[in-house]
Design a protein around this motif. Sequence first.
Motif, PDB file in Angstrom:
ATOM      1  N   VAL B   9      -3.407   4.947   5.273  1.00 45.14           N
ATOM      2  CA  VAL B   9      -2.266   4.399   4.757  1.00 45.14           C
ATOM      3  C   VAL B   9      -2.606   2.890   5.186  1.00 45.14           C
ATOM      4  N   LYS B  10      -2.555   2.145   3.761  1.00 44.39           N
ATOM      5  CA  LYS B  10      -2.458   0.395   3.496  1.00 44.39           C
ATOM      6  C   LYS B  10      -1.043  -0.471   2.722  1.00 44.39           C
ATOM      7  N   LYS B  11      -1.082  -1.731   3.367  1.00 43.81           N
ATOM      8  CA  LYS B  11      -0.284  -2.037   2.681  1.00 43.81           C
ATOM      9  C   LYS B  11      -0.850  -3.429   2.316  1.00 43.81           C
ATOM     10  N   ILE B  12      -0.898  -3.499   1.064  1.00 39.46           N
ATOM     11  CA  ILE B  12      -1.323  -4.827   0.436  1.00 39.46           C
ATOM     12  C   ILE B  12      -0.575  -5.543  -0.490  1.00 39.46           C
ATOM     13  N   TYR B  13      -0.125  -5.968   0.314  1.00 39.12           N
ATOM     14  CA  TYR B  13       1.086  -7.527  -0.616  1.00 39.12           C
ATOM     15  C   TYR B  13       0.412  -8.140  -2.693  1.00 39.12           C
ATOM     16  N   SER B  14       1.451  -8.521  -3.244  1.00 40.77           N
ATOM     17  CA  SER B  14       0.423  -9.550  -3.919  1.00 40.77           C
ATOM     18  C   SER B  14       0.229 -10.995  -3.612  1.00 40.77           C
ATOM     19  N   GLY B  15      -0.989 -10.694  -4.022  1.00 42.71           N
ATOM     20  CA  GLY B  15      -1.861 -12.644  -3.401  1.00 42.71           C
ATOM     21  C   GLY B  15      -2.663 -12.077  -2.529  1.00 42.71           C
ATOM     22  N   ASN B  16      -2.379 -10.167  -2.578  1.00 45.79           N
ATOM     23  CA  ASN B  16      -4.432  -9.821  -1.790  1.00 45.79           C
ATOM     24  C   ASN B  16      -3.806  -9.976  -0.078  1.00 45.79           C
ATOM     25  N   VAL B  17      -2.435 -10.069   0.159  1.00 40.46           N
ATOM     26  CA  VAL B  17      -2.538 -10.540   2.085  1.00 40.46           C
ATOM     27  C   VAL B  17      -1.839  -8.760   2.311  1.00 40.46           C
ATOM     28  N   THR B  18      -3.074  -8.292   3.012  1.00 41.56           N
ATOM     29  CA  THR B  18      -3.057  -6.741   3.726  1.00 41.56           C
ATOM     30  C   THR B  18      -2.214  -7.445   5.199  1.00 41.56           C
ATOM     31  N   ALA B  19      -1.159  -6.465   4.602  1.00 44.38           N
ATOM     32  CA  ALA B  19      -0.156  -6.264   6.068  1.00 44.38           C
ATOM     33  C   ALA B  19      -0.520  -5.115   7.085  1.00 44.38           C
ATOM     34  N   VAL B  20      -1.428  -4.016   6.282  1.00 46.09           N
ATOM     35  CA  VAL B  20      -1.730  -2.731   7.158  1.00 46.09           C
ATOM     36  C   VAL B  20      -2.496  -1.764   6.155  1.00 46.09           C
ATOM     37  N   HIS B  21      -3.989  -1.859   7.630  1.00 46.28           N
ATOM     38  CA  HIS B  21      -4.760  -1.880   7.345  1.00 46.28           C
ATOM     39  C   HIS B  21      -5.811  -0.276   7.566  1.00 46.28           C
ATOM     40  N   ASP B  22      -5.592   0.102   6.362  1.00 47.26           N
ATOM     41  CA  ASP B  22      -6.168   1.721   7.342  1.00 47.26           C
ATOM     42  C   ASP B  22      -5.380   2.878   7.863  1.00 47.26           C
ATOM     43  N   PHE B  23      -4.126   2.848   8.086  1.00 48.58           N
ATOM     44  CA  PHE B  23      -2.999   3.105   9.800  1.00 48.58           C
ATOM     45  C   PHE B  23      -3.831   5.157   9.865  1.00 48.58           C
ATOM     46  N   ASN B  24      -4.023   5.100  10.287  1.00 51.11           N
ATOM     47  CA  ASN B  24      -4.276   6.752  11.153  1.00 51.11           C
ATOM     48  C   ASN B  24      -3.384   6.954  12.198  1.00 51.11           C
TER      49      ASN B  24
END
Lengths: 288, 448, 490
Positions: B9-24
């Motif tokens: 799971v990833k969370k990428i906000y608009s403007g390419n801010v990644t809040a969560v990287h590849d969560f398993n």
Amino acid sequence: MAERKHMSMSTKRRIGNVASYVTLALISIIWILPFVFLLLRSFDVGNTGPSSAIFPEKFGFGNYIYLFTAGADFLKWYFNTFIIALVVCVVQTAMQFSMSYVLSRYRFKLRKFMMNFMLVLGMFPGFLTMIVLYQVLKTIGLTGANAVPGLILVYVASSGMGYYVSKGFLDTLPKSLDEAALVDGATRAQIFVRVILPLCKPILIYTVLTSFMGPWGDYVFAYTVSLGNEAGMNVAAGLNSWLAPNMINDHFAPFCAGGVVVAIPVMVLFLFLQKYYVEGVTGGAVKG
Amino acid sequence: MAEVIIKNVKKIYSGNVTAVHDFNLHIKDKEFIVFVGPSGCGKSTTLRMVAGLEDISEGTVSIDGEVVNDMQPKDRHISMVFQNYALYPHLTVYENMAFPLRLDKKQRVEPLSPTEVERAQKELEAARAAGNAAKVAKLEDELQNGRQQKGYTNDQIYDRVTSAAQVLGITQYLTRKPKALSGGQRQRVAIGRAMVKDCKVFLMDEPLSNLDAKLRNQMRAEIILLRKRINTTFIYVTHDQTEAMTLGDRIVCMKDGFIMQVGTPAELFDMPANLFVAQFVGAPMMNTVNCDLSREGDKYFVNPYGYKLPVDGEKGKALLERGVQSRPIILGMRPEHIQLARGKEGIPVTIQVNEMMGSEYHLHVTTEQGNKLIVRIPTISLTDEERNSMVNGTQINITFSGKAMHFFDPESEKNLLVDITNADAYELDADIIKHEQQEELPKAEKEE
Amino acid sequence: MKNYTDLELLRLSKAKRTGHKIGVTFRSIPGKFKRLGIKIGLFFKNLVFGIGHWFRDIALTFVRGDWKTKVSYFVMGFGNVSRKQIFRGILFFFFEVIFILYMALFGGRYLSKLYILGTNEKTIVDGVELPGDNSFNILLYGVLTLFFIVAFIYTWNLNIKQNRINEQILKDQKQLDTGKDDLRALIDKNFHKTLLALPTIGIIIFTVLPIFFMILVAFTDYEASHSTFFGWVGFDNFGQLFNWSNSGGSKFSMTFGQILLWTLIWAFFATFTNYFIGMLIAMLINKKGIKLKKLWRTVLVFSIAIPQFISLLFVSKMFTTDGIINSLFHTHIDFWNNQWSARICVIIINLWIGVPYLMLVVTGILMNIPKDLYESANIDGANGFQQYTKITLPYMLFITGPYLLTSFTGNMNNFNVIYLLTGGGPETQAYYQNAGRTDLLITWLFKLAVNKGEYDFAAVVGILVFIVVAGLSLIIYNIIPSTKNEEEFQ
């Protein structure tokens, strides 16, 4: 020593307070006086034209009686205004509140664009559109004697643009309320009706109040759309027609009486809802 | 059975801010998982993605074997407690707690609630006495198998709300509005509202952080009791490592959107995978110093602050097994693993600040080179004389317990003795899933 | 100019510091323009690329789509219907049918004449009236048709996008939304669209369309004297406005300049006199030890409750030569016939209208100023006046910055006060079409349109009002601090 100083301080404060009270009393008089004059003139049955006298020549209810007799169109105007204001305040509140709710609570692609666009639109003077709307209303026959539905349409149509104040209020309601309701199983419509609306009572009352007062006292649109046709006028346009050079000499006192009768409903509303009005005004100004 | 499987799971906000990287993560049924980390580490975002309050940019979340990415929060069978309680101000406590039940209009077979059972039994007796066979059969069926109904009846709502209120001790406040309650009481109501609903996963987003310290300790204990009672899968988000350690079956420690380590509280404390976890878990914070690890035959030595100390016991053996050679390291020592040398040879340090905590002393000391470290000494281990001499400016000698040393790579900041890397975390879990499936499948075949 | 670090700045005297700040502001202007230029450039770049992408997507969808998708390019909603989304499909199809019928029977005719606004004037031959082209209708329905075409393209694009998405969903072996799902979404997932539908349509038809129309009117010679037959005149009307030459300079241009100047002066005074007097009264009422606070406030608030057309018209009569004011003071001043006394009077009477409102606003903010700020100032030894200038005023200006801006532009367009008090008068021959000395742009616009029927010039004035308001807002918005450092006072 210390005692004397203390004394002088309290005296100073007392003098300051007296000065403040005098100023406040003066201010109050200045603000009340025109109404007193208006009220006094409205009872003048001796001289119904414009007069420099403060007290009536002859005191009586003749002007009020005149308003409600068949000779004057006042009753018709009053009724027109009442219908317009009533319909407008219901529809306008609904539309304005929907707009502010959506802009405050939802994040969708066109949101920012819509807000900027409405900001820019608001910078055009409102009368600019009136020229076109008047011509259009004329072609579909909603001017002159049929001005009432036409006016309602004009007042109501763009009411979404006045979303600022209620949006400011909605922005202060925590977003987690919506989220909690979402988790609890509410649909978006249920959140709106069961969670948000009950919390928005103050701002709803403010919106109702202002959208009632708008058409209640509006002159320009009513004057233009009614085209000088007395059957389609509201009180503002109608009473103003009594101040025309050929009418004013015997209609000024009835005008004052009419003014009093028009002012009464709004004053009564204010008496009960002043709190909400004040909240709305202050909230709206701070949020910008 | 409600497993939660969070996969890539990833969370990428608009403007390419990644809040969560590849969560398993594979959360087992009835497990109490705690997401912990400093603010902005993505723990709340992850929780909100599980709840459905935040869109999932990439990857899948599944609850009880069903991918829920496109599901509305209300269809995910979750309950959630919010940080600021999120109670509806215009509703009474009772109505607040009844809210989720009143909204649920699904067709269901629902067992009768205690009040209804009581009434049904009375009616049953009456029906039997009257010889109304049809009614008897219907009532018996209802009592045994539950009733086919839409939503919940008022009696069921009443029974559920009052029993939850009783558990939480808020029965006397049921008719009040939230405004008239204290912070702790509001928190209980919020928990109560989440409890009344049958849920597969119970989510809590920093539920205690708005409470004062004393109340927080009390509520923490109550959550432990609550968990036994509800007995479902919990995901709990906090920034407080004490809460994480005391509540969690397993802890997910996060930083900047990455999982730093997943493990039981003991694992995180004893075998922190990296420097971040080592310093985040435990209070006061672990002391660290850059120094060299040297190998002399089978023995290892470290030289913090210019003093050569042996690494002993298990740690030495573990280093040997891994064939670690002489190299620069970051040495980590928890404050409680530092002792007074008491006459023996030790590192001389000067006390700068002396914090008497009651059961223990926290001494902020500096070495001769000016390095700062914290020492934690149980009061009970000190003589009166020693206690009186612990004033600022006193010089004392300290030693490190060789068993409790932690060795980190200065560059990657990883623990030299712990293999679990961030990327491994899911694979490990994937193995478990495979394992379980393999175990289950043959069984099923056998049964057939 | 020397560059100081923030810390070095603190050592300078206040005057130097202010000077430095002003210098920095001015030096940053070129940079700001540059950034604005870049922004505009980027906007156009994105626009061009966006359109490019759009065409590519449309083409790709056609090439890669199945036959249902391909048919949908011509028969809207076909893809939906054939994929069992009957409800959506029928809506799409109906829209297309209506559009085609509209264009064929109605819109097309007007659109084709839009470029010239009609060629035949209404004529009377042998007593029989031959209907000519109605330019007003051509312009109006032409604009309407343009809007309709935009709406159609949008819907058509939506229809294509639906096909693309549906194909993908079917490929993933998922379920398509049914008509029932669509309806349910209207109260859930798409509830915002439900709520927005009516307000947005209202705004588009009753504000956007008329404004667009009036902008076009500024480029025609549309006037009441020939209201059904007029044509494009290009920038002629604007040319009149900027014809400043001394000898042949147009009256219109002179009048515009004068009225604009007075409008700005009026807005300035109306805003700031109200602001400071309102603030004083609010502080007076809120002073510690003053009793009957509610009464004082209510007295003022009640003047808001009286509809303005009554109070203003009555007050206007109070100030006539034989009005109450003159009789009270036994004078005979003609307030409304001298441009200066009239102007001063409207500003003063406007206080009477505006101060109660300001008093409410300020009271609300005063209550929000943390009390400990004053307590700490007291301990630091600040007296009442210093507390006002160092705490109250900065706080107030900070919070009300945006409000002052809107109130300034609001006053520029304050139709009621001027029109009901003076009607713009005293009128003067020196002005175009006998405009008055207290006329604001907005009342002038109203009179031009409604009384004189010069719609073309009214439109020009309207556009210029917009430009002035927008320009001022843009500048002030960039200067005032409230919009930038929101956290400063929180």
